[in-house]
Motif scaffolding. Structure first.
Motif, PDB file in Angstrom:
ATOM      1  N   TYR A   1      43.298  41.380  42.408  1.00 20.56           N
ATOM      2  CA  TYR A   1      44.297  40.733  43.265  1.00 20.56           C
ATOM      3  C   TYR A   1      45.617  41.405  42.940  1.00 20.56           C
ATOM      4  O   TYR A   1      46.182  41.144  41.885  1.00 20.56           O
ATOM      5  CB  TYR A   1      44.379  39.234  42.973  1.00 20.56           C
ATOM      6  CG  TYR A   1      43.134  38.485  43.380  1.00 20.56           C
ATOM      7  CD1 TYR A   1      42.841  38.260  44.722  1.00 20.56           C
ATOM      8  CD2 TYR A   1      42.250  37.994  42.420  1.00 20.56           C
ATOM      9  CE1 TYR A   1      41.698  37.577  45.092  1.00 20.56           C
ATOM     10  CE2 TYR A   1      41.110  37.303  42.790  1.00 20.56           C
ATOM     11  CZ  TYR A   1      40.838  37.101  44.126  1.00 20.56           C
ATOM     12  OH  TYR A   1      39.713  36.422  44.495  1.00 20.56           O
TER      13      TYR A   1
ATOM     14  N   PRO B   1      37.051  30.890  29.039  1.00 17.77           N
ATOM     15  CA  PRO B   1      38.173  29.964  29.225  1.00 17.77           C
ATOM     16  C   PRO B   1      38.648  29.965  30.677  1.00 17.77           C
ATOM     17  O   PRO B   1      38.229  30.816  31.471  1.00 17.77           O
ATOM     18  CB  PRO B   1      39.254  30.521  28.297  1.00 17.77           C
ATOM     19  CG  PRO B   1      38.906  31.963  28.110  1.00 17.77           C
ATOM     20  CD  PRO B   1      37.415  32.067  28.251  1.00 17.77           C
ATOM     21  N   SER B   2      39.508  29.039  30.990  1.00 18.67           N
ATOM     22  CA  SER B   2      40.074  28.953  32.324  1.00 18.67           C
ATOM     23  C   SER B   2      40.790  30.263  32.668  1.00 18.67           C
ATOM     24  O   SER B   2      41.496  30.820  31.836  1.00 18.67           O
ATOM     25  CB  SER B   2      41.054  27.773  32.355  1.00 18.67           C
ATOM     26  OG  SER B   2      41.679  27.734  33.597  1.00 18.67           O
ATOM     27  N   GLY B   3      40.550  30.767  33.863  1.00 16.11           N
ATOM     28  CA  GLY B   3      41.216  31.998  34.290  1.00 16.11           C
ATOM     29  C   GLY B   3      40.509  33.270  33.858  1.00 16.11           C
ATOM     30  O   GLY B   3      41.004  34.372  34.094  1.00 16.11           O
ATOM     31  N   SER B   4      39.320  33.156  33.246  1.00 15.13           N
ATOM     32  CA  SER B   4      38.642  34.353  32.744  1.00 15.13           C
ATOM     33  C   SER B   4      37.859  35.085  33.831  1.00 15.13           C
ATOM     34  O   SER B   4      37.315  36.155  33.572  1.00 15.13           O
ATOM     35  CB  SER B   4      37.715  33.986  31.574  1.00 15.13           C
ATOM     36  OG  SER B   4      36.766  33.023  31.958  1.00 15.13           O
ATOM     37  N   GLY B   5      37.765  34.486  35.025  1.00 13.04           N
ATOM     38  CA  GLY B   5      37.107  35.181  36.131  1.00 13.04           C
ATOM     39  C   GLY B   5      35.741  34.633  36.500  1.00 13.04           C
ATOM     40  O   GLY B   5      35.044  35.198  37.345  1.00 13.04           O
ATOM     41  N   LYS B   6      35.370  33.502  35.919  1.00 20.09           N
ATOM     42  CA  LYS B   6      34.031  32.932  36.137  1.00 20.09           C
ATOM     43  C   LYS B   6      33.780  32.618  37.618  1.00 20.09           C
ATOM     44  O   LYS B   6      32.768  33.035  38.190  1.00 20.09           O
ATOM     45  CB  LYS B   6      33.849  31.639  35.312  1.00 20.09           C
ATOM     46  CG  LYS B   6      34.123  31.802  33.830  1.00 20.09           C
ATOM     47  CD  LYS B   6      33.900  30.505  33.070  1.00 20.09           C
ATOM     48  CE  LYS B   6      34.822  29.347  33.457  1.00 20.09           C
ATOM     49  NZ  LYS B   6      36.247  29.579  33.145  1.00 20.09           N
ATOM     50  N   THR B   7      34.710  31.859  38.205  1.00 17.23           N
ATOM     51  CA  THR B   7      34.531  31.465  39.606  1.00 17.23           C
ATOM     52  C   THR B   7      34.530  32.680  40.519  1.00 17.23           C
ATOM     53  O   THR B   7      33.749  32.755  41.482  1.00 17.23           O
ATOM     54  CB  THR B   7      35.647  30.480  40.028  1.00 17.23           C
ATOM     55  OG1 THR B   7      35.476  29.269  39.274  1.00 17.23           O
ATOM     56  CG2 THR B   7      35.580  30.156  41.511  1.00 17.23           C
ATOM     57  N   THR B   8      35.356  33.660  40.195  1.00 19.75           N
ATOM     58  CA  THR B   8      35.416  34.867  41.026  1.00 19.75           C
ATOM     59  C   THR B   8      34.065  35.590  41.011  1.00 19.75           C
ATOM     60  O   THR B   8      33.583  36.035  42.060  1.00 19.75           O
ATOM     61  CB  THR B   8      36.556  35.795  40.543  1.00 19.75           C
ATOM     62  OG1 THR B   8      37.766  35.034  40.485  1.00 19.75           O
ATOM     63  CG2 THR B   8      36.752  36.961  41.479  1.00 19.75           C
TER      64      THR B   8
ATOM     65  N   ALA C   1      40.952  40.250  38.240  1.00 17.22           N
ATOM     66  CA  ALA C   1      40.350  38.938  37.962  1.00 17.22           C
ATOM     67  C   ALA C   1      38.973  39.131  37.354  1.00 17.22           C
ATOM     68  O   ALA C   1      38.544  38.372  36.481  1.00 17.22           O
ATOM     69  CB  ALA C   1      40.260  38.118  39.240  1.00 17.22           C
TER      70      ALA C   1
HETATM   71  P1  ADP Z   1      37.942  30.834  36.124  1.00 20.86           P
HETATM   72  O1  ADP Z   1      36.956  30.357  37.145  1.00 20.86           O
HETATM   73  O2  ADP Z   1      37.297  31.478  34.939  1.00 20.86           O
HETATM   74  O3  ADP Z   1      38.901  29.778  35.712  1.00 20.86           O
HETATM   75  P2  ADP Z   1      38.966  32.454  38.299  1.00 20.86           P
HETATM   76  O4  ADP Z   1      37.825  33.332  38.671  1.00 20.86           O
HETATM   77  O5  ADP Z   1      39.223  31.291  39.169  1.00 20.86           O
HETATM   78  O6  ADP Z   1      38.824  32.016  36.779  1.00 20.86           O
HETATM   79  O7  ADP Z   1      40.290  33.323  38.251  1.00 20.86           O
HETATM   80  C1  ADP Z   1      40.406  34.524  37.508  1.00 20.86           C
HETATM   81  C2  ADP Z   1      41.798  35.107  37.672  1.00 20.86           C
HETATM   82  O8  ADP Z   1      41.991  35.542  38.996  1.00 20.86           O
HETATM   83  C3  ADP Z   1      42.899  34.121  37.389  1.00 20.86           C
HETATM   84  O9  ADP Z   1      43.943  34.809  36.734  1.00 20.86           O
HETATM   85  C4  ADP Z   1      43.328  33.665  38.759  1.00 20.86           C
HETATM   86  O10 ADP Z   1      44.670  33.281  38.767  1.00 20.86           O
HETATM   87  C5  ADP Z   1      43.088  34.922  39.592  1.00 20.86           C
HETATM   88  N1  ADP Z   1      42.749  34.603  40.987  1.00 20.86           N
HETATM   89  C6  ADP Z   1      41.648  33.960  41.400  1.00 20.86           C
HETATM   90  N2  ADP Z   1      41.624  33.847  42.751  1.00 20.86           N
HETATM   91  C7  ADP Z   1      42.744  34.448  43.174  1.00 20.86           C
HETATM   92  C8  ADP Z   1      43.323  34.685  44.479  1.00 20.86           C
HETATM   93  N3  ADP Z   1      42.701  34.267  45.604  1.00 20.86           N
HETATM   94  N4  ADP Z   1      44.478  35.332  44.543  1.00 20.86           N
HETATM   95  C9  ADP Z   1      45.110  35.780  43.421  1.00 20.86           C
HETATM   96  N5  ADP Z   1      44.633  35.602  42.182  1.00 20.86           N
HETATM   97  C10 ADP Z   1      43.473  34.947  42.051  1.00 20.86           C
END
Ligand code: ADP
Ligand code: MG
Length: 354
Positions: free
Chosen positions: A13, A37-44, A18
């Motif tokens: 991004y 941890p939160s923000g590590s990229g799991k959901t992505t 991410a």
């Molecule tokens: P997790 O699920 O581990 O908490 P995410 O996959 O949600 O982490 O996010 C990983 C990183 O990517 C974070 O720093 C988040 O802020 C960033 N991020 C996720 N989605 C977006 C987006 N649509 N636009 C910009 N940054 C994003």
């Protein structure tokens, strides 16, 4: 049921990576947890496998088919998120039947499949209830039934138990594992809860800042972490810094003490961090026999166990012993001991030599 294969997948991004060069093979029927941890990229990672999001680089295969550019609707994936996202105005039956109605499945088959899916999550008899008439755990089991009712190739779960309190969470965890085994469905679960990852998975992928830190079976990741981050994230760890001793069966700590460890393949003098899990650290009554002298600074009674914070010449350490024994009080002079093979060594600034 399908295997999943990620090859060098990244998601950027702007300047932020991410997800950074993630490769992963999930076997047919395997239960893999992505932990970080939160923000590590799991959901992505998960949304890219689901097709709700597309990689900046790399490729994704499901069941041998390249799905990298395929829209979500063509991937046949069961998804469950933390917010159950049940339709509040629909009863349980209609919620579970929803994916079938989208796929234009006939009424008879719908009835049969919904009943089967509800039985799988042990909610038969709840068809007419509205989501508001169910507990959080039951709602999440409805979401699970809805995710499997159309016989998906794979199941993806993003922190599905995060909103539940501890007891309910354990209950749904057991249900989830049972369901996954009985269906034999390839499953990826995302969580930041290390206990959940350890207890549910065949293998764990530890993620930090979008990068894979380790991929291993739970026991392996816990006892043989590839680096300090993994050791720390998977529970409490005592870290001792020093250098490999001349016999390569000891580590010379900064304060001059030599502590025993299992035979190392690293050369004498190599800078290392020794990792010792608290439950491997035994505290013995005052004096002789132990490895390091220690003073109990705090004893925390936890029912099944007692957690001791002790001061040693190399700094504070934590020991966890089974509860129900005599135990030590704060201020007690003890000595800390362990088996040499319980020490896991990682070279400084690098991963394990294997
Ligand atoms: P997790 O699920 O581990 O908490 P995410 O996959 O949600 O982490 O996010 C990983 C990183 O990517 C974070 O720093 C988040 O802020 C960033 N991020 C996720 N989605 C977006 C987006 N649509 N636009 C910009 N940054 C994003
Ligand atoms: Mg997330």
């Amino acid at each position: 049921m399908s295997s999943i294969h990620l090859h060098s997948v990244s998601k950027h991004y702007g300047a932020v990576a991410a997800v950074d060069d993630v490769s992963l093979d999930v076997a047919q029927g395997e239960f893999v947890t992505i932990l970080g941890p939160s923000g590590s990229g799991k959901t992505t990672v998960l949304t890219m496998i689901a097709g709700l999001n597309h990689p900046s680089a790399g490729s994704i295969h499901i069941g041998g088919r390249d799905v990298t550019a395929l829209p979500a609707a063509q991937r046949n994936i069961g998804l469950v998120f933390q917010s159950y996202a049940l339709f509040p105005h629909m009863n349980v039956f209609d919620n579970v039947a929803f994916p079938l109605s989208v796929r234009k499945v006939g009424a008879r088959e719908t009835r049969q499949r919904v009943e089967e899916a509800l039985a799988r999550v042990r909610l038969d008899g709840f068809e007419r209830r509205k989501p508001s008439q169910l507990s959080g755990g039951q709602q999440q089991r409805v979401a699970l039934a809805r995710a499997i009712v159309f016989k998906p190739d794979i199941l993806l779960l993003d922190e599905p138990l995060g909103a539940l309190d501890r007891k309910l969470r354990e209950e749904v965890q057991i249900e989830l594992r049972r369901l996954q085994r009985s269906l034999g469905i390839t499953t990826i679960l995302v969580t930041h809860d290390q206990e959940e990852a350890l207890s549910l998975s065949d293998r764990i992928v530890v993620l930090d800042h979008g990068r894979v830190q380790q991929i291993a079976a739970p026991r392996e990741a816990y006892l043989r972490p590839s680096n300090r981050f993994v050791a720390d994230f998977l529970g409490t760890a005592n870290f001792l810094e020093g250098r490999i001793g001349p016999d390569r069966r000891s580590i010379l700590l900064g304060g001059g003490q030599a502590i025993p460890c299992g035979a190392s393949t690293l050369p004498e003098g190599a800078r290392v961090t020794a990792i010792l899990r608290p439950e491997r650290l035994a505290l013995e009554p005052d004096g002789a026999g132990g490895i390091l002298p220690a003073t109990v600074s705090e004893a925390v009674y936890l029912g099944q166990s007692v957690r001791y914070h002790v001061e040693t010449p190399t700094g504070p350490m934590v020991a966890v012993t089974p509860g129900g024994r005599g135990g030590f009080a704060a201020g007690a002079q003890v000595s800390a001991a362990w088996q040499p093979d319980d020490v896991w060594i990682i070279p400084d600034g690098g991963s394990t030599p294997g």
